[in-house]
Write an enzyme that holds these catalytic residues in place. Structure first.
Site, short mmCIF file in Angstrom:
data_model
loop_
_atom_site.label_atom_id
_atom_site.label_comp_id
_atom_site.label_asym_id
_atom_site.label_seq_id
_atom_site.Cartn_x
_atom_site.Cartn_y
_atom_site.Cartn_z
N PHE A 138 0.86 -1.18 0.00
CA PHE A 138 0.00 0.00 0.00
C PHE A 138 0.90 1.23 0.00
O PHE A 138 1.74 1.40 0.88
CB PHE A 138 -0.93 0.05 1.22
CG PHE A 138 -1.86 1.23 1.19
CD1 PHE A 138 -3.03 1.18 0.45
CD2 PHE A 138 -1.57 2.38 1.89
CE1 PHE A 138 -3.88 2.28 0.39
CE2 PHE A 138 -2.41 3.48 1.84
CZ PHE A 138 -3.57 3.43 1.10
N ASP A 223 9.47 2.61 1.31
CA ASP A 223 8.30 3.32 1.81
C ASP A 223 8.21 3.06 3.30
O ASP A 223 7.74 2.01 3.73
CB ASP A 223 7.05 2.83 1.07
CG ASP A 223 5.76 3.44 1.60
OD1 ASP A 223 5.79 4.07 2.68
OD2 ASP A 223 4.72 3.26 0.96
N LYS A 252 3.12 9.99 8.29
CA LYS A 252 2.40 9.55 9.49
C LYS A 252 2.92 10.13 10.80
O LYS A 252 2.50 11.18 11.23
CB LYS A 252 2.35 8.03 9.53
CG LYS A 252 1.34 7.43 8.55
CD LYS A 252 1.11 5.97 8.79
CE LYS A 252 0.10 5.37 7.82
NZ LYS A 252 -1.28 5.81 8.06
#
Length: 398
Positions: A138, A223, A252
């Site tokens: 993702f 990532d 995040k």
């Protein structure tokens, strides 16, 4: 207003892009949230691995308050001291030489995709543009990052996807090697897959990935949007695997809850971006950078990393012991405070039952309970969570 009144207003005015639960948080402190009706929740979702220092950490709150009174935003046409300081902090504690700032993980991954293609075009020509990513990965919700994501459920409805991405099974060296062609420019992987089910690679996998990239002159992109900033007990998850990437993305947890994204790169690759090739109006503004500086310094200076490693082992052990009591628990896996519990049954009902008992967690990939609490979670809070989960398991397994 109470919870039901807020929900009715939300239904009237907010697009339904999320399957929202009937919870309206209005206050947070540490590992706990309170809703509009005053109900208290133990938060083991942490804003989906965003609130690494807990809700409203004093250092982050103070940094935001101080900066908001001085300068909230200015243009990236000018030099921004907070941005420069944050870039130095991140580069000096990582493999990287340069930073680019944006507003989210998806934007950071967009920047990485663009940089990889620009560098490869400059060095090898326009035919070298393909990026290999992993099945069950993702990488975001923009068109490019949806195309990069290896999950059909994320991609459906948005054809035609962006051309130039291949997906191979995660943790499969042979499949990755077979996918490389003269058109390949980069490999982009999560060190640990989050949305894909908290999938941890086997020892040596990333060394082989690095070998393949070096052999073929490919860019290795990590990532670390979900796994970075101390989540695994290291500042960056790549430190567990004895491998250095060429480009890395963060978001995040970087600013303690304030919206920020970052792409870090080595000089050789960063040089491909020149004025006009990429940008972001809000990226790296003084407010979010001040929050990020406070967050990073707190993680580095207050023993958060060692504590995360220790408390993560404790949580893993407690969940493993709990799982042995129930036949529908297949496996407990993870590193640090990024832990997944694989089930043979759907997890959605368990999550809902947790809400009624004052516990917030989530299920990913339908059957994997994901535990990503704030890194400041205590053993006492873990004990409380386990007791709640034990009661739920006893009920669903009856």
């Amino acid at each position: 207003m109470n919870t039901q009144q807020w929900i009715e207003k939300s239904d009237k005015y907010i697009m339904r892009t999320y399957g929202r639960y009937p919870i309206v948080p209005v206050k947070g402190q540490g590992c706990r949230l309170w809703d509009a009706d005053g109900k208290e929740y133990l938060d083991f979702l942490g804003g989906v691995a965003v609130n690494n220092l807990g809700h409203c950490h004093p250092a982050v709150v103070a940094a935001l308050q101080k900066q908001a009174a001085e300068l909230i935003h200015c243009s990236n046409y000018y030099q921004i001291p907070q941005q420069i300081e944050l870039a130095e902090l991140l580069c000096s504690h990582s493999f990287a030489d340069k930073a680019f700032f944006c507003n989210s993980g998806a934007e950071a991954n967009e920047a990485a995709i663009k940089l990889a293609r620009k560098y490869s075009r400059d060095k090898f020509g326009p035919e070298r543009y393909e990026i290999i990513t992993a099945a069950e990965s993702f990488h975001g919700r923009t068109m490019a990052t949806v195309s990069a994501t290896g999950q059909e459920k994320v991609q459906r409805f948005f054809d035609p996807l962006l051309h130039g991405f291949k997906h191979v099974p995660f943790n499969d060296v042979a499949a990755l090697e077979a996918a490389v062609t003269p058109n390949t420019c980069a490999v982009m992987l999560e060190p640990i897959q989050g949305e894909g089910g908290v999938n941890v690679p086997s020892p040596g996998y990333f060394r082989e990935v690095r070998r393949i990239c070096d052999q073929h002159g490919l860019i290795l992109i990590f990532d670390e949007v979900q796994v970075g900033m101390g989540r695994t007990g290291k500042l960056f998850a790549y430190e567990h695997f004895d491998v250095l990437p060429d480009i890395m993305t963060l978001a995040k947890a970087l600013a303690g809850g304030a919206p920020i994204g970052t792409m870090l790169a080595r000089d050789e690759f960063a040089a491909a971006f020149v004025p006009g090739t990429h940008g972001s109006t809000f990226g790296g503004n003084p407010l979010v950078c001040a929050a990020a500086i406070a967050t990073v310094r707190t993680i580095l200076e207050e023993g958060i990393l060692n504590r995360t490693e220790e408390i993560g082992e404790y949580l893993l052990g407690e969940l493993t012991a709990l799982g042995k009591k129930y036949p529908f628990v297949k496996e407990v896996r993870g590193i640090g405070l990024m832990i997944g519990m694989g089930l043979t049954i759907p997890g959605a009902e368990i999550v809902k039952k947790g809400h009624s008992r004052g516990l917030l967690l989530n299920v990913t990939h339908d059957t994997v309970l994901r535990f990503v609490p704030p890194l400041v979670v205590t053993k006492q809070e873990i004990t409380q969570m386990i007791a709640i989960l034990d009661g739920i398991f006893a009920e669903v397994g009856a």
